[in-house]
Design a protein around this motif. Structure first.
Motif, PDB file in Angstrom:
ATOM      1  N   LEU A 157       0.837  -1.200   0.000  1.00 14.07           N
ATOM      2  CA  LEU A 157       0.000   0.000   0.000  1.00 14.07           C
ATOM      3  C   LEU A 157       0.867   1.243   0.000  1.00 14.07           C
ATOM      4  O   LEU A 157       1.915   1.307   0.662  1.00 14.07           O
ATOM      5  CB  LEU A 157      -0.919  -0.002   1.223  1.00 14.07           C
ATOM      6  CG  LEU A 157      -1.898  -1.175   1.325  1.00 14.07           C
ATOM      7  CD1 LEU A 157      -2.677  -1.113   2.621  1.00 14.07           C
ATOM      8  CD2 LEU A 157      -2.843  -1.185   0.122  1.00 14.07           C
ATOM      9  N   GLY A 158       0.408   2.256  -0.705  1.00 17.26           N
ATOM     10  CA  GLY A 158       1.158   3.495  -0.792  1.00 17.26           C
ATOM     11  C   GLY A 158       0.498   4.626  -0.027  1.00 17.26           C
ATOM     12  O   GLY A 158      -0.567   4.471   0.590  1.00 17.26           O
TER      13      GLY A 158
ATOM     14  N   LEU B 146      -3.261   5.383   2.095  1.00 21.37           N
ATOM     15  CA  LEU B 146      -3.409   5.861   3.469  1.00 21.37           C
ATOM     16  C   LEU B 146      -4.231   7.145   3.510  1.00 21.37           C
ATOM     17  O   LEU B 146      -5.064   7.339   4.398  1.00 21.37           O
ATOM     18  CB  LEU B 146      -2.030   6.087   4.091  1.00 21.37           C
ATOM     19  CG  LEU B 146      -1.112   4.861   4.148  1.00 21.37           C
ATOM     20  CD1 LEU B 146       0.221   5.228   4.790  1.00 21.37           C
ATOM     21  CD2 LEU B 146      -1.781   3.723   4.916  1.00 21.37           C
ATOM     22  N   VAL B 147      -3.995   8.023   2.561  1.00 16.12           N
ATOM     23  CA  VAL B 147      -4.778   9.261   2.482  1.00 16.12           C
ATOM     24  C   VAL B 147      -6.246   8.939   2.233  1.00 16.12           C
ATOM     25  O   VAL B 147      -7.147   9.549   2.836  1.00 16.12           O
ATOM     26  CB  VAL B 147      -4.226  10.177   1.381  1.00 16.12           C
ATOM     27  CG1 VAL B 147      -5.182  11.341   1.119  1.00 16.12           C
ATOM     28  CG2 VAL B 147      -2.849  10.692   1.757  1.00 16.12           C
ATOM     29  N   ARG B 148      -6.497   7.971   1.363  1.00 16.14           N
ATOM     30  CA  ARG B 148      -7.884   7.587   1.070  1.00 16.14           C
ATOM     31  C   ARG B 148      -8.570   7.040   2.324  1.00 16.14           C
ATOM     32  O   ARG B 148      -9.729   7.334   2.579  1.00 16.14           O
ATOM     33  CB  ARG B 148      -7.904   6.555  -0.056  1.00 16.14           C
ATOM     34  CG  ARG B 148      -9.322   6.236  -0.559  1.00 16.14           C
ATOM     35  CD  ARG B 148      -9.285   5.300  -1.762  1.00 16.14           C
ATOM     36  NE  ARG B 148      -8.677   5.936  -2.923  1.00 16.14           N
ATOM     37  CZ  ARG B 148      -7.487   5.625  -3.432  1.00 16.14           C
ATOM     38  NH1 ARG B 148      -6.751   4.663  -2.874  1.00 16.14           N
ATOM     39  NH2 ARG B 148      -7.012   6.257  -4.482  1.00 16.14           N
TER      40      ARG B 148
END
Length: 426
Positions: free
Chosen positions: A7-8, A12-14
């Protein structure tokens, strides 16, 4: 070599974006207990009968009733606490002398009745003046306030006027007590709570009070708060209409029981219907910071000695029952209920104190390898000890000796959200 992830940052922002509303809900609506003291009881008296000397008179009346019964140790034996009699006796005697009432409500509702507008106006102003006098003399209970008439149509305007007169007089006469409590009775809908929120906001604005200064209790006395006509649970919804405004939910034993058509002889704090309502309340307030109070028993320890003994036993048993179920506050209606309120309460905390303190010592200092408590359990242990300390059931010296911790350390453990917030603002 750096560990590989799949995961990028965009993932994490999403996740953060998707849970922003949840984060706000948990922060604003479930802040946890604020760590302030909760009284062990609320005493109700007709508003016109209060004066600054009333708490001391109640303490003296309670002490006299105990003396007639053979002393506090003897009363402890009478109500089934003989093994702790010698421990409890000096603590309860000191409590009755120094702080017989922790929370006092000057009642303009059922305990006062309808006496006409002119009389109630005068009594509302007089009640505020007497509270101010008690504060200036240093004899006011830690918590004090009024219960005004409910917001149903026949009494709404009268209740609002009494609230207005009392708060205005306090504000103009020297300031609101730190422990001011306002009680809104017989609530049936969330709309009534919304109306109360608007009213206290207006009072704050026009009296120059800080926003949020006026909080209030809601009395849970009607089945409509448990299940509404649309199938929802209003007692849970009303807590979140204006976060921080509702300070407590109080169960009303007799109004609630009567509304369910329970026969008078069977109306009780321990009726299954009462337990159901209080369990709904308990779930609703969890982690909101709103306190919960049980109701009262109307069996008063006065008159025939045999009746007095039976009434004391009943009261002590009901107080203990409430504590075991997580209801740390209840109502007392007469001075002669004070001895068993404190005997049963102190016994509850003292019976569990040594074990709780030993486990806290181990959690904080690793003193006993045979016990491995989880953080949530440690918080519960700390809350238990702090409650006992606040009401006088255990002493600060006992806490320091048995738990090897200061009261402030235990408060920080009991209320980690509060401790984190204080650090962030320091």
């Amino acid at each position: 070599m750096a560990a590989e992830t799949t995961l990028g940052e965009d993932d994490l922002v999403r996740a953060d974006d998707g849970l922003r509303a949840t984060d706000a809900l948990l922060r604003d609506s479930y802040p946890g207990d604020d760590g302030t003291r909760q009284p062990v009881h609320t005493v109700y008296v007709p508003a016109d009968r209060f004066d600054p000397g009333m708490p001391a008179r109640w303490g003296a009346e309670a002490a006299e009733a105990v003396a007639v019964a053979g002393g506090t140790a003897r009363l402890a034996e009478t109500v089934g606490l003989g093994e702790l009699a010698e421990e409890l006796s000096p603590l309860v005697d000191a409590k009755l002398a120094a702080e017989p009432i922790e929370d006092l409500r000057l009642d303009f509702e059922d305990g006062y009745g309808a006496r006409g507008d002119e009389q109630e106006d005068a009594d509302a102003v007089r009640a505020a003046d007497r509270v101010l006098a008690a504060l200036s003399e240093g004899v006011a209970p830690p918590f004090v306030g009024i219960r005004f008439k409910c917001f149903e149509a026949p009494t709404r305007r009268r209740g609002i006027r009494t609230l207005d007169l009392f708060v205005t007089r306090l504000a103009q006469g020297g300031g609101l007590p730190d422990g001011l409590v306002l009680t809104l009775p017989k609530v049936t809908t969330v709309d009534q709570v919304d109306a109360m929120v608007v009213l206290v906001e207006r009072l704050e604005e026009r009296l120059g009070l800080a926003p949020g200064r006026l909080r209030f209790e809601v009395q849970m006395e009607t089945p409509q708060l448990v299940v509404a006509a649309d199938g929802t649970v209003p007692v849970a919804r009303l807590l979140h209409r204006s976060p921080g405004r509702v300070s407590a939910l109080h169960y009303g034993t007799y109004d609630y029981s009567a509304s369910l058509q329970i026969a008078a002889a069977h109306q009780s704090m321990e009726h299954p219907a009462a337990d159901f309502a209080k369990q709904v309340m308990q779930v609703a307030v969890a982690e909101t910071g709103v306190r919960l109070s049980d109701g009262s028993t109307n069996v008063i320890p006065v008159g025939d000695p045999a009746h007095v003994r039976d009434a004391w036993r009943l009261h002590a048993r009901l107080v203990r029952r409430s504590l075991e179920r997580g209801y740390y506050q209840g109502w007392d209606l007469a001075a002669t209920q004070l001895p068993t309120r404190f005997l049963a309460t102190y016994a509850f905390y003292r019976e569990g104190f040594r074990s709780a303190a030993r486990r806290l010592d181990n959690y904080l200092h690793g003193s006993d390898a045979t016990i491995m408590d989880e953080p949530a359990t440690a918080r519960a242990l700390a809350r238990f000890v702090v409650r006992g300390l606040e009401c006088g059931a255990v002493t600060e010296a006992e806490v320091r000796d048995a738990a090897a911790a200061t009261p402030s350390e235990l408060v920080a453990l009991a209320h980690p959200k509060l401790a984190t917030s204080e650090k962030e603002h320091s």
